[in-house]
Write a protein that holds these residues in place. Structure first.
Motif, PDB file in Angstrom:
ATOM      1  N   SER A  18      -6.706   1.097  -1.430  1.00 38.39           N
ATOM      2  CA  SER A  18      -6.538   0.208  -2.579  1.00 38.39           C
ATOM      3  C   SER A  18      -7.781   0.111  -3.440  1.00 38.39           C
ATOM      4  O   SER A  18      -7.724  -0.377  -4.578  1.00 38.39           O
ATOM      5  CB  SER A  18      -6.120  -1.186  -2.108  1.00 38.39           C
ATOM      6  N   SER A  37       7.826  12.818  -0.628  1.00 40.69           N
ATOM      7  CA  SER A  37       6.569  12.128  -0.307  1.00 40.69           C
ATOM      8  C   SER A  37       6.226  11.091  -1.361  1.00 40.69           C
ATOM      9  O   SER A  37       5.745   9.988  -1.038  1.00 40.69           O
ATOM     10  CB  SER A  37       5.431  13.144  -0.183  1.00 40.69           C
ATOM     11  N   SER A  40       8.398   8.108  -0.817  1.00 46.60           N
ATOM     12  CA  SER A  40       7.918   7.317   0.322  1.00 46.60           C
ATOM     13  C   SER A  40       6.680   6.516  -0.047  1.00 46.60           C
ATOM     14  O   SER A  40       6.522   5.362   0.368  1.00 46.60           O
ATOM     15  CB  SER A  40       7.609   8.240   1.508  1.00 46.60           C
ATOM     16  N   ALA A  41       5.787   7.114  -0.836  1.00 41.80           N
ATOM     17  CA  ALA A  41       4.574   6.405  -1.249  1.00 41.80           C
ATOM     18  C   ALA A  41       4.914   5.189  -2.094  1.00 41.80           C
ATOM     19  O   ALA A  41       4.235   4.157  -2.025  1.00 41.80           O
ATOM     20  CB  ALA A  41       3.658   7.348  -2.021  1.00 41.80           C
ATOM     21  N   CYS A  43       7.192   3.171  -1.695  1.00 41.42           N
ATOM     22  CA  CYS A  43       7.659   2.063  -0.850  1.00 41.42           C
ATOM     23  C   CYS A  43       6.531   1.370  -0.098  1.00 41.42           C
ATOM     24  O   CYS A  43       6.774   0.389   0.618  1.00 41.42           O
ATOM     25  CB  CYS A  43       8.701   2.569   0.150  1.00 41.42           C
ATOM     26  N   CYS A  44       5.305   1.876  -0.217  1.00 37.93           N
ATOM     27  CA  CYS A  44       4.203   1.338   0.585  1.00 37.93           C
ATOM     28  C   CYS A  44       3.628   0.057  -0.001  1.00 37.93           C
ATOM     29  O   CYS A  44       3.543  -0.964   0.690  1.00 37.93           O
ATOM     30  CB  CYS A  44       3.113   2.396   0.720  1.00 37.93           C
ATOM     31  N   THR A  45       3.222   0.098  -1.240  1.00 41.71           N
ATOM     32  CA  THR A  45       2.602  -1.074  -1.861  1.00 41.71           C
ATOM     33  C   THR A  45       3.116  -1.225  -3.285  1.00 41.71           C
ATOM     34  O   THR A  45       3.668  -0.280  -3.878  1.00 41.71           O
ATOM     35  CB  THR A  45       1.062  -0.942  -1.905  1.00 41.71           C
ATOM     36  N   THR A  46       2.901  -2.399  -3.837  1.00 40.35           N
ATOM     37  CA  THR A  46       3.302  -2.650  -5.223  1.00 40.35           C
ATOM     38  C   THR A  46       2.513  -1.776  -6.185  1.00 40.35           C
ATOM     39  O   THR A  46       3.057  -1.273  -7.179  1.00 40.35           O
ATOM     40  CB  THR A  46       3.082  -4.134  -5.569  1.00 40.35           C
ATOM     41  N   LEU A  48       1.153   1.239  -5.558  1.00 45.71           N
ATOM     42  CA  LEU A  48       1.649   2.614  -5.502  1.00 45.71           C
ATOM     43  C   LEU A  48       3.022   2.739  -6.157  1.00 45.71           C
ATOM     44  O   LEU A  48       3.336   3.772  -6.768  1.00 45.71           O
ATOM     45  CB  LEU A  48       1.714   3.073  -4.044  1.00 45.71           C
ATOM     46  N   ARG A  49       3.825   1.719  -6.024  1.00 45.25           N
ATOM     47  CA  ARG A  49       5.141   1.759  -6.665  1.00 45.25           C
ATOM     48  C   ARG A  49       4.997   1.843  -8.184  1.00 45.25           C
ATOM     49  O   ARG A  49       5.722   2.579  -8.849  1.00 45.25           O
ATOM     50  CB  ARG A  49       5.956   0.523  -6.277  1.00 45.25           C
ATOM     51  N   SER A  52       3.535   5.420  -8.990  1.00 47.17           N
ATOM     52  CA  SER A  52       4.422   6.555  -8.677  1.00 47.17           C
ATOM     53  C   SER A  52       5.706   6.552  -9.498  1.00 47.17           C
ATOM     54  O   SER A  52       6.511   7.465  -9.362  1.00 47.17           O
ATOM     55  CB  SER A  52       4.782   6.533  -7.190  1.00 47.17           C
TER      56      SER A  52
END
Length: 336
Positions: A18, A37, A40-41, A43-46, A48-49, A52
């Motif tokens: 972060s 990939s 999937s990324a 779905c990790c953090t706000t 990254l959403r 991405s």
């Protein structure tokens, strides 16, 4: 006696993901990911959403995964105009395997599209050997009444490749493991797409007369009117005089469990269901595609054997009836 002082560990230094500068994440990390990939990324953090979800990332992924989608600026604009996400939505439509429920309940709700785009890419050991964007008009009476078939090559067209053609028995096993195909049907009016390929071959066989290898990709779809049908893609490969592999035929047909090829009208209803229906998750799509194909071929073989037994029983009944009539005639003749 004073209490023993317990030293608490120092706080961890801020060296996590972060803390990276957003420009590094956007320009150097996320562009290196493939579609699954990147999804999937997200779905990790706000954070990254947010990073991405950019259209340029997904547009580049679509074009690198399926080079045929970059063949025309109009198609690139069409992909960007897909609802609820543009190229990200297109990827979610085109990547996963179709599910058995893809073709149910859409024949009377939405009319089939008047035109279909086929974005087709064939790779061998991840190297592109064939790519084409093909337009098919579907609103003509001849198309509706004729057997459904999309040919990407003319009868005498040959596409050379840099791949060595193996003429022995090991060639079938090599192609089964190394060749991949993507056939994305795009509805340019409704902004929908579906990949009707099994990604890897479900069967490879050699033609009994010409010796060419016929590589089959297939999606097995459940329909309301025809039971299970096979959307089969056949790639015919041969060898050149210099020993290189040539792509000589790429075609799409749809047949039912009795091996009867469907006409354009019935096929478009099925493909409309595939375009409008639910898609799978994309996991284990090769194994799942081959499993469905084996089950379809088993059902087809059992129906053919059952039909032969029924026809054999009818033949025996007709033969017995004929013999009985002849015997009755001779008995009548001899007793006069």
């Amino acid at each position: 006696m004073p209490a023993q002082q317990v030293n608490s560990p120092p706080p961890p230094s801020a060296t996590g993901f972060s803390t990276l500068h957003p420009d590094i994440v956007e320009a150097h990390i996320l562009p290196r990911l493939d579609g699954p990939s990147l999804a999937s990324a997200a779905c990790c953090t706000t954070t990254l959403r947010r990073h991405s979800g950019q259209d340029n990332l997904w547009s580049n992924i679509c074009h690198s995964t399926w080079p045929s989608t970059a063949a025309s600026p109009q198609v690139s604009q069409l992909i960007s105009a897909f609802p609820n996400g543009g190229p990200r939505t297109f990827f979610s439509h085109a990547f996963p395997l179709l599910t058995d429920q893809s073709c149910h309940g859409h024949s009377s709700l939405i009319p089939p599209p008047p035109e279909l785009l086929s974005a087709v890419d064939i790779k061998y050991h991840d190297n592109l050997i064939f790519t084409k964007l093909h337009e098919t008009s579907t609103d003509g009476g001849w198309f509706r009444s004729s057997p459904f078939r999309i040919d990407l090559l003319e009868p005498k067209d040959v596409v050379p490749t840099a791949v060595k053609y193996l003429a022995g028995d090991e060639s079938a096993a090599e192609i089964l493991d190394s060749m991949t195909l993507s056939w994305i049907l795009i509805d340019p009016i409704g902004r929908r797409a579906a990949n009707i390929s099994s990604h890897k071959p479900v069967a490879v066989q050699r033609h009994w007369l010409t010796g060419e290898l016929q590589v089959r990709f297939a999606s097995i779809l459940a329909t309301a009117g025809h039971g299970h049908v096979q959307a089969g893609i056949v790639v015919t490969c041969g060898g050149s005089e210099s020993g290189e592999m040539q792509v000589r035929e790429v075609k799409l047909e749809i047949e039912d469990v009795d091996g009867i090829q469907l006409n354009g009208k019935d096929s478009m209803v099925i493909l409309e269901g595939a375009l409008a229906g639910k898609k799978g998750t994309g996991k284990n799509r090769v194994r799942e595609g081959r499993r469905r194909y084996r089950e379809f071929e088993k059902t087809k073989r059992e129906r053919r054997e059952r039909k032969l037994r029924t026809e054999g029983a009818l033949d025996m009944l007709c033969l017995a009836s004929g013999v009985s009539i002849v015997l009755a005639f001779w008995c009548y003749f001899l007793c006069r």
